[in-house]
Write a protein that holds these residues in place. Sequence first.
Motif, PDB file in Angstrom:
ATOM      1  N   GLU A  99     -27.723  -2.995 -34.525  1.00 52.56           N
ATOM      2  CA  GLU A  99     -27.880  -4.394 -34.945  1.00 52.56           C
ATOM      3  C   GLU A  99     -27.489  -5.386 -33.843  1.00 52.56           C
ATOM      4  O   GLU A  99     -27.635  -6.593 -34.015  1.00 52.56           O
ATOM      5  CB  GLU A  99     -27.091  -4.671 -36.227  1.00 52.56           C
ATOM      6  N   THR A 100     -27.017  -4.899 -32.694  1.00 50.76           N
ATOM      7  CA  THR A 100     -26.574  -5.783 -31.614  1.00 50.76           C
ATOM      8  C   THR A 100     -27.545  -5.813 -30.433  1.00 50.76           C
ATOM      9  O   THR A 100     -27.199  -6.344 -29.375  1.00 50.76           O
ATOM     10  CB  THR A 100     -25.181  -5.353 -31.107  1.00 50.76           C
ATOM     11  N   VAL A 101     -28.744  -5.291 -30.608  1.00 49.47           N
ATOM     12  CA  VAL A 101     -29.725  -5.279 -29.513  1.00 49.47           C
ATOM     13  C   VAL A 101     -30.031  -6.719 -29.094  1.00 49.47           C
ATOM     14  O   VAL A 101     -30.437  -7.533 -29.921  1.00 49.47           O
ATOM     15  CB  VAL A 101     -31.028  -4.569 -29.942  1.00 49.47           C
ATOM     16  N   PRO A 102     -29.834  -7.061 -27.815  1.00 52.62           N
ATOM     17  CA  PRO A 102     -30.143  -8.425 -27.367  1.00 52.62           C
ATOM     18  C   PRO A 102     -31.653  -8.623 -27.248  1.00 52.62           C
ATOM     19  O   PRO A 102     -32.420  -7.663 -27.267  1.00 52.62           O
ATOM     20  CB  PRO A 102     -29.469  -8.512 -26.000  1.00 52.62           C
ATOM     21  N   GLN A 103     -32.069  -9.869 -27.108  1.00 47.47           N
ATOM     22  CA  GLN A 103     -33.495 -10.168 -26.997  1.00 47.47           C
ATOM     23  C   GLN A 103     -34.066  -9.772 -25.642  1.00 47.47           C
ATOM     24  O   GLN A 103     -35.269  -9.586 -25.519  1.00 47.47           O
ATOM     25  CB  GLN A 103     -33.741 -11.653 -27.249  1.00 47.47           C
ATOM     26  N   ALA A 104     -33.231  -9.653 -24.640  1.00 46.99           N
ATOM     27  CA  ALA A 104     -33.703  -9.304 -23.301  1.00 46.99           C
ATOM     28  C   ALA A 104     -32.628  -8.509 -22.566  1.00 46.99           C
ATOM     29  O   ALA A 104     -31.451  -8.544 -22.931  1.00 46.99           O
ATOM     30  CB  ALA A 104     -34.031 -10.570 -22.522  1.00 46.99           C
ATOM     31  N   VAL A 105     -33.047  -7.810 -21.538  1.00 45.77           N
ATOM     32  CA  VAL A 105     -32.116  -7.088 -20.676  1.00 45.77           C
ATOM     33  C   VAL A 105     -31.265  -8.112 -19.937  1.00 45.77           C
ATOM     34  O   VAL A 105     -31.774  -9.134 -19.475  1.00 45.77           O
ATOM     35  CB  VAL A 105     -32.888  -6.219 -19.660  1.00 45.77           C
ATOM     36  N   LEU A 106     -29.980  -7.836 -19.822  1.00 45.73           N
ATOM     37  CA  LEU A 106     -29.101  -8.759 -19.095  1.00 45.73           C
ATOM     38  C   LEU A 106     -29.223  -8.534 -17.602  1.00 45.73           C
ATOM     39  O   LEU A 106     -29.144  -7.403 -17.128  1.00 45.73           O
ATOM     40  CB  LEU A 106     -27.647  -8.550 -19.506  1.00 45.73           C
ATOM     41  N   THR A 107     -29.407  -9.619 -16.869  1.00 45.23           N
ATOM     42  CA  THR A 107     -29.416  -9.564 -15.414  1.00 45.23           C
ATOM     43  C   THR A 107     -28.117 -10.181 -14.940  1.00 45.23           C
ATOM     44  O   THR A 107     -27.841 -11.344 -15.231  1.00 45.23           O
ATOM     45  CB  THR A 107     -30.606 -10.349 -14.834  1.00 45.23           C
ATOM     46  N   LEU A 108     -27.327  -9.398 -14.230  1.00 37.35           N
ATOM     47  CA  LEU A 108     -26.043  -9.882 -13.725  1.00 37.35           C
ATOM     48  C   LEU A 108     -26.170 -10.231 -12.250  1.00 37.35           C
ATOM     49  O   LEU A 108     -26.436  -9.363 -11.417  1.00 37.35           O
ATOM     50  CB  LEU A 108     -24.957  -8.813 -13.892  1.00 37.35           C
ATOM     51  N   GLU A 109     -26.009 -11.502 -11.933  1.00 38.30           N
ATOM     52  CA  GLU A 109     -25.949 -11.915 -10.537  1.00 38.30           C
ATOM     53  C   GLU A 109     -24.613 -11.417  -9.978  1.00 38.30           C
ATOM     54  O   GLU A 109     -23.682 -11.133 -10.741  1.00 38.30           O
ATOM     55  CB  GLU A 109     -26.029 -13.446 -10.436  1.00 38.30           C
ATOM     56  N   PRO A 110     -24.474 -11.289  -8.661  1.00 44.89           N
ATOM     57  CA  PRO A 110     -23.181 -10.867  -8.111  1.00 44.89           C
ATOM     58  C   PRO A 110     -22.046 -11.740  -8.658  1.00 44.89           C
ATOM     59  O   PRO A 110     -22.151 -12.959  -8.677  1.00 44.89           O
ATOM     60  CB  PRO A 110     -23.372 -11.052  -6.604  1.00 44.89           C
TER      61      PRO A 110
END
Length: 180
Positions: A99-110
């Motif tokens: 139930e916690t699936v986000p809407q998009a993949v997280l992109t982590l900047e440095p």
Amino acid sequence: MRTATRSTSRAASAMVVAAALALVGIQAAGATASAATPKASPVTCTSANTKVTVTEVSRPINHLLLKATNTGSKPCFAYSAPFLRAGADAQAPLAWADETVPQAVLTLEPGQSAYAGITTYSPDGEGGSTVKTLGVLFSTRDGHAINPEKTLKLPHGGVFFNSAGTVTYWQNNAADALAW
């Protein structure tokens, strides 16, 4: 007539100067644009380019917070949820809280972080034991674990886990990771 010629001459000179300045500005802007470094292509977050920590939280009860911070020089993708092994003898990873699936993949900047909430136990769960370590593996785009595993020490010398233990998908803030 002489005044008209001077005025025309001055106007023409001003136009030449303005055109020259504009040309220099365009050339400088072009040089700046070509000198800019292209944006780095994102890579997958792994234990090699991401620092992982685990902390106890006061609320909600029976929860821990996992934080992954991009320590690399390129942006990285935090896919799905982490694979977590509660204790050295764990036979299977903790279940993912679907139930916690986000809407998009997280992109982590440095320097940016992603968060996952961990439920350690529930009265509805079965069995359980106190474990001292938490093994963390990142996920690939297609949902497979990426080696090597990062082993973290749990707070207070150990935390109780039972069969109800779960982990959220990566979230972009701690509040969302602990809200379920």
